[in-house]
Write a protein that holds these residues in place. Sequence first.
Motif, PDB file in Angstrom:
ATOM      1  N   ALA A 112      32.797  33.598  40.639  1.00  0.00           N
ATOM      2  CA  ALA A 112      33.629  33.044  39.574  1.00  0.00           C
ATOM      3  C   ALA A 112      33.025  33.306  38.203  1.00  0.00           C
ATOM      4  O   ALA A 112      33.740  33.610  37.239  1.00  0.00           O
ATOM      5  CB  ALA A 112      33.821  31.539  39.785  1.00  0.00           C
ATOM      6  N   GLU A 113      31.708  33.191  38.105  1.00  0.00           N
ATOM      7  CA  GLU A 113      31.037  33.475  36.832  1.00  0.00           C
ATOM      8  C   GLU A 113      31.191  34.945  36.461  1.00  0.00           C
ATOM      9  O   GLU A 113      31.447  35.277  35.290  1.00  0.00           O
ATOM     10  CB  GLU A 113      29.554  33.087  36.926  1.00  0.00           C
ATOM     11  CG  GLU A 113      29.334  31.587  36.959  1.00  0.00           C
ATOM     12  CD  GLU A 113      27.907  31.198  37.313  1.00  0.00           C
ATOM     13  OE1 GLU A 113      27.502  30.079  36.957  1.00  0.00           O
ATOM     14  OE2 GLU A 113      27.201  32.008  37.967  1.00  0.00           O
ATOM     15  N   ARG A 153      33.596  36.956  37.330  1.00  0.00           N
ATOM     16  CA  ARG A 153      34.988  37.183  36.882  1.00  0.00           C
ATOM     17  C   ARG A 153      35.165  36.723  35.440  1.00  0.00           C
ATOM     18  O   ARG A 153      35.815  37.405  34.630  1.00  0.00           O
ATOM     19  CB  ARG A 153      35.969  36.448  37.800  1.00  0.00           C
ATOM     20  CG  ARG A 153      36.110  37.053  39.191  1.00  0.00           C
ATOM     21  CD  ARG A 153      37.346  36.524  39.915  1.00  0.00           C
ATOM     22  NE  ARG A 153      37.292  35.079  40.123  1.00  0.00           N
ATOM     23  CZ  ARG A 153      36.733  34.489  41.176  1.00  0.00           C
ATOM     24  NH1 ARG A 153      36.165  35.230  42.132  1.00  0.00           N
ATOM     25  NH2 ARG A 153      36.755  33.180  41.299  1.00  0.00           N
ATOM     26  N   ALA A 154      34.579  35.587  35.093  1.00  0.00           N
ATOM     27  CA  ALA A 154      34.675  35.071  33.722  1.00  0.00           C
ATOM     28  C   ALA A 154      33.992  36.019  32.736  1.00  0.00           C
ATOM     29  O   ALA A 154      34.550  36.349  31.675  1.00  0.00           O
ATOM     30  CB  ALA A 154      34.050  33.680  33.645  1.00  0.00           C
ATOM     31  N   THR A 213      27.547  33.445  40.400  1.00  0.00           N
ATOM     32  CA  THR A 213      28.603  33.269  41.395  1.00  0.00           C
ATOM     33  C   THR A 213      29.727  34.266  41.113  1.00  0.00           C
ATOM     34  O   THR A 213      29.867  34.776  39.990  1.00  0.00           O
ATOM     35  CB  THR A 213      29.186  31.851  41.335  1.00  0.00           C
ATOM     36  OG1 THR A 213      29.898  31.684  40.096  1.00  0.00           O
ATOM     37  CG2 THR A 213      28.094  30.796  41.439  1.00  0.00           C
TER      38      THR A 213
END
Length: 274
Positions: free
Chosen positions: A196-197, A199-200, A194
Amino acid sequence: MMYDQIQAAAAHIKEAYKGEMPKIAVILGSGLAGMADALEDAAIFPYGDLPGFPVTTVIGHTGKLYIGKLEGVPLICMQGRVHGYEGHDQQMLGFPTRVLAALGVETLFITNASGSLDVDAGPGSLMMITDHINFSGQNPLVGVNDDRLGPRFPDMGDAWNKKLRKKLAKVAEKLDIKLHKGVYIGVKGPNFETPAEIRAFRTWGAGCVGMSTIPEVLTANHAGMKVVGVASITNYGAGMVDEVLNHVDTLEFAAKAAVNLERLIRAFVKEISA
């Protein structure tokens, strides 16, 4: 039992192949299988014919072990690999690498198809793996340790061998091949990550992401092999650009990257065997 299966698979290969057994092996990732066809006088072993060997089910992973010569250097090429998302037991993810060790392989060159987390490394480029983060939740070393295969607590401080990386960088420079550098983060899959993943992962310092490789480097180091690796960049991570990720594009861009990767592997194999 695992040890006996490994030895049985290695014995099957040794009995059938009468040539010089290679000290170098290459694992070919998605879209990179064609390089195995470049081996001279190759003996071919389908994974399904090898005792205990796990069989791959993924498009782009043919599932054959080749033994022959590349640029006159004895070499093993694994045409495809197995993945955790296929449902294999995590110990079995390291089985093929253990068989390579049982055959006497000392240097393992790992390739894969990865998504880029580095804006400067776009689809079709190559990235040398400098280190890794295991975010897959899997480890082939879990379970009772067999000391005949390696130590209970193997050190990973030089998992991606520094000396081999330096040699690989010099070979790439001589060939005028742009070789990016980055940390590989391994996830289980099979879904793409995803936004978000991604970005992490970027905040953690990862440079590329994929669904393989971690079991092989862990097992190889456990067995005392030296490891070097290159990721073929097939796409940017989710959210970095406006595109829908799919496996067809992965294979397409891996094939484009494979042209330079094969040149790099050919020269590198000659360099370290000289």
